[in-house]
Design a protein around this motif. Structure first.
Motif, PDB file in Angstrom:
ATOM      1  N   GLY A  35       0.760  -1.244   0.000  1.00 46.60           N
ATOM      2  CA  GLY A  35       0.000   0.000   0.000  1.00 46.60           C
ATOM      3  C   GLY A  35       0.787   1.289   0.000  1.00 46.60           C
ATOM      4  N   ALA A  36       2.102   1.243   0.177  1.00 42.56           N
ATOM      5  CA  ALA A  36       2.879   2.480   0.124  1.00 42.56           C
ATOM      6  C   ALA A  36       2.865   3.036  -1.294  1.00 42.56           C
ATOM      7  N   THR A  37       2.924   4.346  -1.416  1.00 46.15           N
ATOM      8  CA  THR A  37       2.949   4.950  -2.745  1.00 46.15           C
ATOM      9  C   THR A  37       4.376   5.214  -3.219  1.00 46.15           C
ATOM     10  N   ASN A  38       5.290   5.454  -2.282  1.00 48.65           N
ATOM     11  CA  ASN A  38       6.694   5.699  -2.614  1.00 48.65           C
ATOM     12  C   ASN A  38       7.566   5.202  -1.475  1.00 48.65           C
ATOM     13  N   GLY A  39       8.804   4.867  -1.819  1.00 52.44           N
ATOM     14  CA  GLY A  39       9.768   4.457  -0.814  1.00 52.44           C
ATOM     15  C   GLY A  39      11.171   4.812  -1.263  1.00 52.44           C
ATOM     16  N   TYR A  40      12.005   5.201  -0.308  1.00 53.23           N
ATOM     17  CA  TYR A  40      13.357   5.649  -0.624  1.00 53.23           C
ATOM     18  C   TYR A  40      14.354   5.131   0.415  1.00 53.23           C
ATOM     19  N   LEU A  41      15.515   4.717  -0.051  1.00 53.01           N
ATOM     20  CA  LEU A  41      16.677   4.515   0.822  1.00 53.01           C
ATOM     21  C   LEU A  41      17.526   5.756   0.628  1.00 53.01           C
ATOM     22  N   VAL A  42      17.769   6.490   1.700  1.00 51.95           N
ATOM     23  CA  VAL A  42      18.541   7.726   1.643  1.00 51.95           C
ATOM     24  C   VAL A  42      19.819   7.514   2.439  1.00 51.95           C
ATOM     25  N   ARG A  43      20.945   7.635   1.797  1.00 49.69           N
ATOM     26  CA  ARG A  43      22.228   7.474   2.480  1.00 49.69           C
ATOM     27  C   ARG A  43      22.640   8.853   2.972  1.00 49.69           C
ATOM     28  N   VAL A  44      22.664   9.071   4.280  1.00 48.86           N
ATOM     29  CA  VAL A  44      22.984  10.393   4.819  1.00 48.86           C
ATOM     30  C   VAL A  44      24.441  10.524   5.229  1.00 48.86           C
ATOM     31  N   SER A  45      25.130   9.407   5.372  1.00 47.11           N
ATOM     32  CA  SER A  45      26.567   9.396   5.644  1.00 47.11           C
ATOM     33  C   SER A  45      27.059   7.973   5.398  1.00 47.11           C
ATOM     34  N   PRO A  46      28.375   7.746   5.423  1.00 44.66           N
ATOM     35  CA  PRO A  46      28.866   6.380   5.228  1.00 44.66           C
ATOM     36  C   PRO A  46      28.356   5.392   6.280  1.00 44.66           C
ATOM     37  N   SER A  47      27.958   5.908   7.442  1.00 44.11           N
ATOM     38  CA  SER A  47      27.518   5.013   8.513  1.00 44.11           C
ATOM     39  C   SER A  47      26.048   5.157   8.893  1.00 44.11           C
ATOM     40  N   GLU A  48      25.280   5.924   8.114  1.00 41.47           N
ATOM     41  CA  GLU A  48      23.868   6.137   8.438  1.00 41.47           C
ATOM     42  C   GLU A  48      22.999   6.190   7.191  1.00 41.47           C
ATOM     43  N   GLY A  49      21.759   5.707   7.350  1.00 43.95           N
ATOM     44  CA  GLY A  49      20.799   5.788   6.263  1.00 43.95           C
ATOM     45  C   GLY A  49      19.392   5.925   6.808  1.00 43.95           C
ATOM     46  N   LEU A  50      18.493   6.275   5.919  1.00 46.05           N
ATOM     47  CA  LEU A  50      17.088   6.421   6.256  1.00 46.05           C
ATOM     48  C   LEU A  50      16.264   5.635   5.249  1.00 46.05           C
ATOM     49  N   ILE A  51      15.192   5.047   5.719  1.00 51.48           N
ATOM     50  CA  ILE A  51      14.168   4.508   4.832  1.00 51.48           C
ATOM     51  C   ILE A  51      12.962   5.423   5.000  1.00 51.48           C
ATOM     52  N   VAL A  52      12.551   6.043   3.909  1.00 52.69           N
ATOM     53  CA  VAL A  52      11.419   6.963   3.924  1.00 52.69           C
ATOM     54  C   VAL A  52      10.296   6.315   3.109  1.00 52.69           C
ATOM     55  N   MET A  53       9.153   6.127   3.737  1.00 49.75           N
ATOM     56  CA  MET A  53       8.001   5.529   3.066  1.00 49.75           C
ATOM     57  C   MET A  53       6.842   6.507   3.109  1.00 49.75           C
ATOM     58  N   VAL A  54       6.125   6.574   2.001  1.00 47.72           N
ATOM     59  CA  VAL A  54       4.956   7.442   1.898  1.00 47.72           C
ATOM     60  C   VAL A  54       3.741   6.548   1.655  1.00 47.72           C
ATOM     61  N   TYR A  55       2.727   6.739   2.481  1.00 43.80           N
ATOM     62  CA  TYR A  55       1.472   5.991   2.378  1.00 43.80           C
ATOM     63  C   TYR A  55       0.360   6.969   2.019  1.00 43.80           C
ATOM     64  N   PRO A  56      -0.702   6.490   1.397  1.00 39.54           N
ATOM     65  CA  PRO A  56      -1.798   7.396   1.010  1.00 39.54           C
ATOM     66  C   PRO A  56      -2.435   8.108   2.198  1.00 39.54           C
ATOM     67  N   ASP A  57      -2.464   7.436   3.351  1.00 43.28           N
ATOM     68  CA  ASP A  57      -3.096   8.009   4.539  1.00 43.28           C
ATOM     69  C   ASP A  57      -2.660   7.196   5.763  1.00 43.28           C
ATOM     70  N   GLU A  58      -2.998   7.683   6.929  1.00 37.33           N
ATOM     71  CA  GLU A  58      -2.593   7.018   8.168  1.00 37.33           C
ATOM     72  C   GLU A  58      -3.209   5.627   8.297  1.00 37.33           C
ATOM     73  N   GLY A  59      -4.421   5.448   7.801  1.00 35.06           N
ATOM     74  CA  GLY A  59      -5.060   4.136   7.850  1.00 35.06           C
ATOM     75  C   GLY A  59      -4.257   3.095   7.080  1.00 35.06           C
ATOM     76  N   SER A  60      -3.704   3.482   5.940  1.00 34.06           N
ATOM     77  CA  SER A  60      -2.867   2.559   5.154  1.00 34.06           C
ATOM     78  C   SER A  60      -1.645   2.147   5.962  1.00 34.06           C
ATOM     79  N   TRP A  61      -1.022   3.106   6.647  1.00 35.68           N
ATOM     80  CA  TRP A  61       0.131   2.798   7.497  1.00 35.68           C
ATOM     81  C   TRP A  61      -0.282   1.874   8.643  1.00 35.68           C
TER      82      TRP A  61
END
Length: 95
Positions: A35-61
């Motif tokens: 159900g997610a609409t978008n997802g990203y792996l974001v590398r913020v440094s050599p030792s850190e990353g983020l997973i950012v997920m976008v859902y249509p609404d809170e109910g989907s999450w």
């Protein structure tokens, strides 16, 4: 309005970069199938990353929250890093 989750990950010298990318693609595709609409792996440094997920609404999450928590817990440190925390909330502006 969209609902966004951000999970924080740390990496050490044992991380296999190719495995990280493959694992991220696999898990992001699973989340999109749930159900997610978008997802990203974001590398913020050599030792850190983020997973950012976008859902249509809170109910989907809310419907996938438990599955995501299991995915985070079951991720191998050598292939996905170590989960260190998460935050989420409604997107209040979109451009």
């Amino acid at each position: 309005m969209a609902y966004v989750t951000v999970s924080n990950w740390t990496y050490d010298d044992s991380l296999n970069e190719a495995a990280l990318i493959e694992t991220a693609k696999e898990k992001l595709n699973q989340l999109k199938a749930m159900g997610a609409t978008n997802g990203y792996l974001v590398r913020v440094s050599p030792s850190e990353g983020l997973i950012v997920m976008v859902y249509p609404d809170e109910g989907s999450w809310n419907r996938v929250r438990e599955s995501v928590q299991h995915m985070r817990k079951d991720t191998s440190p050598a292939e996905g890093g170590v989960f260190t925390g998460a935050m989420s909330g409604p997107a209040i502006v979109s451009v």
